[in-house]
Design a protein around this motif. Structure first.
Motif: not given
Length: 492
Positions: A167, A187-188, A271
């Motif tokens: 993302h 972002q992720a 992550e």
């Protein structure tokens, strides 16, 4: 002001078995070494893509290959065929996923005080537009040179449930530096979605497929791993400290490497990066990328006829549409079928609905459960000295066609349970048979009695081909006692 030359080291992660591409992909000859598109294997394509990243301001070092002990000769021989010099082959005694693999590469790259930018890619992907790949990688290298962690995100063209997603919405300010203005803060990371979620990602935008390609300095990886997974960092360092080296082969300590937690690059480090002291940037890649994860993906990238058929090998078809046929050893014919995948090899045939290609893994699971050889080896088995093809066998005999490369030699060995007859078809054979050394040429033969120490060599400049007829009470490949071996395979 003269631009600084960036030193990059390609890292090719060459593990994995590609079970969904059975029966072409097998444990002993996995997906990355197959020629599925074009004339080069996926591994060779990866090495060539990375080798072509060099320009006036980027210096490319010989690649580091991380692979298993059982695939070391496949990898080095295929790299030799490309004309690309090998840096080192880092041989994992057991699989421990990609985080320890990259850590080995980072430790190797930093020997001697170096700190190159690592360009990390799996060995089993294909890219249809190499120029777009190179341009995107140059952007990623420019960003990584500033100390950032950079990941390549694949621009999605359809809702895909088989990949994890990145993302990275485009709401950041444009960079002033043209070389890095296309990077986007991540972002992720998102797990593989269901169909509805994948469709929403495509509609929203800002979501990209995670292809497992990273660009970062070796020191940055080691620092980030130490912060997020110090257990992996320390255990891999211990395995590296106990390594042994044999020419270009580097073997970490087996016991120490086996003790490393098995973890992927994503789970171990990436992550955790968004919002941390190790921010991660993404560069979008739109270059016709595919990981060829199943036979339907192979069909997607192959040229097709007017009926949507993609056929490789000796294939005849009538009134058939959207099929994939890969014929390795004989004629395959289709009549009046749609959406079928037919993969033919000398010892196995797969027929599957193209829309259920992912389910080939269930067949492989059955092969594993019943310990069938078709899961591990092809009938034709590649060795560092050449190959052999088991062309026939019965109750107490086996017939092999054997090719030995020029100047190559098999090990000095003996068998407890079988005798062998050798007939030279082409080339010149130098044969150790007990206390005698023979030179045989075309149409000449010899007999190796049970228990006799023997060796087959090719002293010539053309390939040597022989027919071997084995006879005895047990004909398994493990009935070999090696005394001398060029390739480090002596029997303990």
């Amino acid at each position: 002001m003269t631009p600084i030359t960036q030193h990059i080291t390609p890292v090719i992660l060459c593990g994995g078995s590609g079970t969904r591409l059975w029966p072409l992909s097998r444990t002993g000859f996995p997906k990355q070494f197959l020629c599925l598109t074009g004339n080069d294997s996926l591994f060779q394509q990866a090495a060539q893509r990375l080798n072509q990243l060099g320009n006036a301001h980027i210096q490319v070092s010989p690649p580091l290959i991380v692979t298993g002990e059982e695939h070391r000769f496949l990898a080095t021989e295929q790299l030799r065929e490309t004309g690309i010099e090998l840096g080192r082959a880092l041989l994992e005694p057991v699989g421990r996923n990609t985080a320890p693999a990259l850590t080995l590469a980072a430790l190797a790259a930093m020997e001697g005080g170096q700190d190159p930018i690592l360009v990390v890619t799996p060995a089993d992907q294909t890219v249809a537009q190499p120029a777009a790949f190179t341009a995107t990688m140059h952007q990623a290298i420019a960003q990584a040179a500033t100390g950032s962690i950079v990941i390549l995100g694949i621009t999605p063209h359809h809702p895909e449930t088989g990949y994890g997603y990145i993302h990275a919405p485009r709401h950041c300010e444009e960079r002033s530096d043209a070389a890095i203005r296309h990077t986007i803060p991540v972002q992720a990371f998102v797990e593989k979605p269901n169909q509805a979620t994948a469709e929403s990602y495509l509609q929203q935008g800002g979501y990209y497929w995670n292809a497992g390609m990273f660009v970062l300095k070796a020191s940055v990886w080691l620092q980030a791993l130490q912060q997020f997974r110090p257990d992996i960092a320390q255990a891999t360092q211990q395995a590296w400290d106990t390594r042994s080296t044999d020419a270009a082969f580097v073997r970490p300590g087996k016991a120490e490497f086996t003790a490393i937690p098995s973890e992927s690059i994503d789970y171990a480090v990436m992550e955790h990066c968004p919002g941390s002291t190790f921010p991660i940037q993404m560069v979008p890649l739109d270059a016709g990328w595919s990981d060829l994860g199943a036979w339907d993906a192979v069909w997607n990238v192959l040229p097709k006829d007017a009926q949507g058929n993609a056929h490789v090998g000796d294939v005849l078809a009538t009134d058939s549409h959207n099929t994939l046929v890969h014929a390795s050893s004989r004629l395959v014919s289709l009549v009046g079928v749609r959406d079928l995948v037919v993969i033919e090899t000398p010892d196995a045939v797969l027929v599957v609905d193209k829309n259920r290609s992912q389910d080939v893994k269930h067949i492989v699971a059955q092969l594993q459960a019943t310990k069938r050889e078709e899961q591990t080896l092809h009938r034709k088995v590649h060795r560092p000295w050449g190959w052999y093809d088991s062309i026939d066998e019965g109750g107490r005999f086996k017939v092999k066609r054997i090719l030995v490369k020029p100047k190559a030699s098999l090990s000095l060995q003996k068998h407890h349970h079988r005798a062998e007859h050798w007939i030279v078809v082409t080339g010149t054979a130098e044969i150790t048979n007990g206390d005698k050394v023979l030179t045989l040429t075309e149409n000449q033969s010899t007999y190796i009695p049970l228990g006799t120490v023997h060796r087959l060599s090719n002293p010539g400049i053309i390939p040597l081909e022989i027919i071997e007829v084995q006879s005895g009470s047990y004909l398994g490949e493990d009935d070999i006692v090696r005394f001398e071996d060029t390739y480090g395979r002596q029997t303990p």
